[in-house]
Design an enzyme around this catalytic site. Structure first.
Site, PDB file in Angstrom:
ATOM      1  N   SER A  30     -11.241   8.852  -7.205  1.00 20.24           N
ATOM      2  CA  SER A  30     -12.112   9.949  -6.640  1.00 20.24           C
ATOM      3  C   SER A  30     -13.287  10.064  -7.372  1.00 20.24           C
ATOM      4  CB  SER A  30     -11.301  11.262  -6.454  1.00 20.24           C
ATOM      5  OG  SER A  30     -12.145  12.315  -6.132  1.00 20.24           O
TER       6      SER A  30
ATOM      7  N   ILE B  86       0.824  -1.179  -0.207  1.00 20.03           N
ATOM      8  CA  ILE B  86      -0.009   0.024   0.097  1.00 20.03           C
ATOM      9  C   ILE B  86       0.752   1.272   0.035  1.00 20.03           C
ATOM     10  CG2 ILE B  86      -1.868   1.354   1.280  1.00 20.03           C
ATOM     11  CD1 ILE B  86      -2.545  -1.564   2.621  1.00 20.03           C
ATOM     12  N   SER B  87       0.712   2.294  -0.878  1.00 22.44           N
ATOM     13  CA  SER B  87       1.458   3.171  -0.884  1.00 22.44           C
ATOM     14  C   SER B  87       0.691   4.235  -0.237  1.00 22.44           C
ATOM     15  CB  SER B  87       1.501   3.846  -2.306  1.00 22.44           C
ATOM     16  OG  SER B  87       0.406   4.093  -2.841  1.00 22.44           O
ATOM     17  N   GLY B  88       1.410   5.624   0.203  1.00 25.01           N
ATOM     18  CA  GLY B  88       0.766   6.591   1.026  1.00 25.01           C
ATOM     19  C   GLY B  88       0.037   6.211   2.427  1.00 25.01           C
ATOM     20  N   CYS B  89       0.739   5.625   3.205  1.00 26.71           N
ATOM     21  CA  CYS B  89       0.224   5.143   4.405  1.00 26.71           C
ATOM     22  C   CYS B  89       0.427   5.966   5.575  1.00 26.71           C
ATOM     23  CB  CYS B  89       0.644   3.805   4.786  1.00 26.71           C
ATOM     24  SG  CYS B  89       0.238   2.601   3.599  1.00 26.71           S
ATOM     25  N   SER B  90       1.165   7.294   5.426  1.00 27.49           N
ATOM     26  CA  SER B  90       1.594   8.273   6.667  1.00 27.49           C
ATOM     27  C   SER B  90       0.266   8.702   7.330  1.00 27.49           C
ATOM     28  CB  SER B  90       2.251   9.278   6.368  1.00 27.49           C
ATOM     29  OG  SER B  90       1.655  10.075   5.382  1.00 27.49           O
ATOM     30  N   SER B  91      -0.796   8.753   6.706  1.00 29.75           N
ATOM     31  CA  SER B  91      -2.204   9.251   7.321  1.00 29.75           C
ATOM     32  C   SER B  91      -3.062   8.725   6.441  1.00 29.75           C
ATOM     33  CB  SER B  91      -2.131  10.720   7.147  1.00 29.75           C
ATOM     34  OG  SER B  91      -2.110  11.122   6.301  1.00 29.75           O
ATOM     35  N   GLY B  92      -4.457   9.046   6.981  1.00 29.29           N
ATOM     36  CA  GLY B  92      -5.587   8.740   6.240  1.00 29.29           C
ATOM     37  C   GLY B  92      -5.896   7.722   5.641  1.00 29.29           C
TER      38      GLY B  92
ATOM     39  N   TYR C 116      -6.184  18.522 -10.494  1.00 31.01           N
ATOM     40  CA  TYR C 116      -6.650  17.110  -9.430  1.00 31.01           C
ATOM     41  C   TYR C 116      -7.505  16.337 -10.119  1.00 31.01           C
ATOM     42  CZ  TYR C 116      -7.784  14.294  -5.589  1.00 31.01           C
ATOM     43  OH  TYR C 116      -8.052  13.190  -4.971  1.00 31.01           O
TER      44      TYR C 116
END
Length: 296
Positions: A143, A10-16, A156
């Site tokens: 999104s 999983i990428s982007g796991c620092s938050s959210g 975006y």
């Protein structure tokens, strides 16, 4: 004999969303997953490690990964036993909000480098192994803005439209290899990242932007955006499917495939019918507004 746990990158796991998904899978009571939770800056791993608890070092491993770097992707995969990824979750992303004239091309390119080319880079890296084993699953956090444009979010939204077209096209071929693609299209998601982004743009200068456009952005878009997040925003834990309360606006494109109805309605809600917009959002939040739209 129980099946071996599946490796999930999983990428982007620092938050959210990335953090919540990584923790949820790592805490699976049947221990079906071995989670490799990644982030670009390991100095931000504290929240993830705290949420992981006893799963840390057992069913969850934290690793550095910059989706904008070929070398970083190769290094991350080399640390996975056998280099085999069974499930890839493309979650890393950045936002960009504001009047187009006030945004630099470098900032726009950064959005595409992360949101689109970052996802493509990861897929290219894991796909040969998945094809060889003839199995795999690729999950893409897109999104609602990959289905319809939103004012002052042009760049975006474009990056998410690109994701949708790329992965819908790729999915046809990959069925031949028993590899499946899932596009997750959430509506507004309430995270620290979104809150900080709106706070930053509310005081930004946006050079080269005319006074009228700045007025529309600051006095119309920003208040409506805050109300949208407050009324119908999802938590990261909820992001398993598109927010059903956001469906009425999304359905306008199905009613009128030309897109004209959606554009006109969005324009009137934001610039002419502001009170009606706020009332509608509150009704959607409490569930008292029931809207049923049928394709003609």
């Amino acid at each position: 004999m129980a099946d071996a746990p599946r490796t999930v990158l999983i990428s982007g796991c620092s938050s959210g969303i990335g953090l919540e998904l990584a923790v949820q899978l790592a805490h699976d009571h049947r221990q079906r997953y071995q989670v490799v939770a990644t982030m670009r800056d390991l100095r931000k791993k504290g929240a993830l490690e705290a949420a992981a608890g006893e799963a840390l070092g057992q069913t969850l491993t934290v690793a550095q990964l910059d989706v904008c770097s070929d070398e970083s992707v190769a290094q991350c995969l080399s640390c996975i036993q056998g280099g085999e990824v069974d499930v890839l979750v493309n979650n890393a992303g950045v936002g960009l909000v504001g009047p187009l004239e006030g945004l630099s091309l470098a900032a726009m390119q950064n959005v595409f480098d992360t949101n689109f080319f970052g996802a493509v880079r990861l897929v290219r890296a894991v796909l040969p192994g998945m094809k060889k084993r003839r199995k795999g699953h690729i999950v893409v956090v897109s999104s609602v803005m990959g289905l319809q444009g939103v004012v002052f979010n042009e760049v975006y939204a474009a990056s998410k439209f690109a994701l949708e077209g790329f992965f819908e096209s790729l999915a046809v071929q990959l069925l031949q290899f028993n590899i499946f693609i899932t596009l997750v299209e959430p509506g507004p998601v309430v995270t620290d990242f979104e809150g900080k982004l709106l706070e930053q743009v509310s005081t930004a200068d946006f050079p080269d932007t005319d006074p009228d456009t700045l007025h529309y952005f600051r006095d119309f878009y920003l208040p409506a955006s805050r109300e949208l997040f407050r009324s119908v925003g999802q938590s990261p834990q909820d992001v398993a499917r598109t927010n059903a309360r956001y469906t009425p606006l999304a359905a306008l494109k199905a009613v009128d495939p030309s897109g004209s109805l959606y554009v006109r309605t969005s324009h009137r809600l934001l610039f002419r019918w502001t009170r009606f917009l706020n009332l509608g959002l509150r009704c959607l939040a409490c569930g008292c507004l029931r809207i049923r739209i049928w394709p003609r």
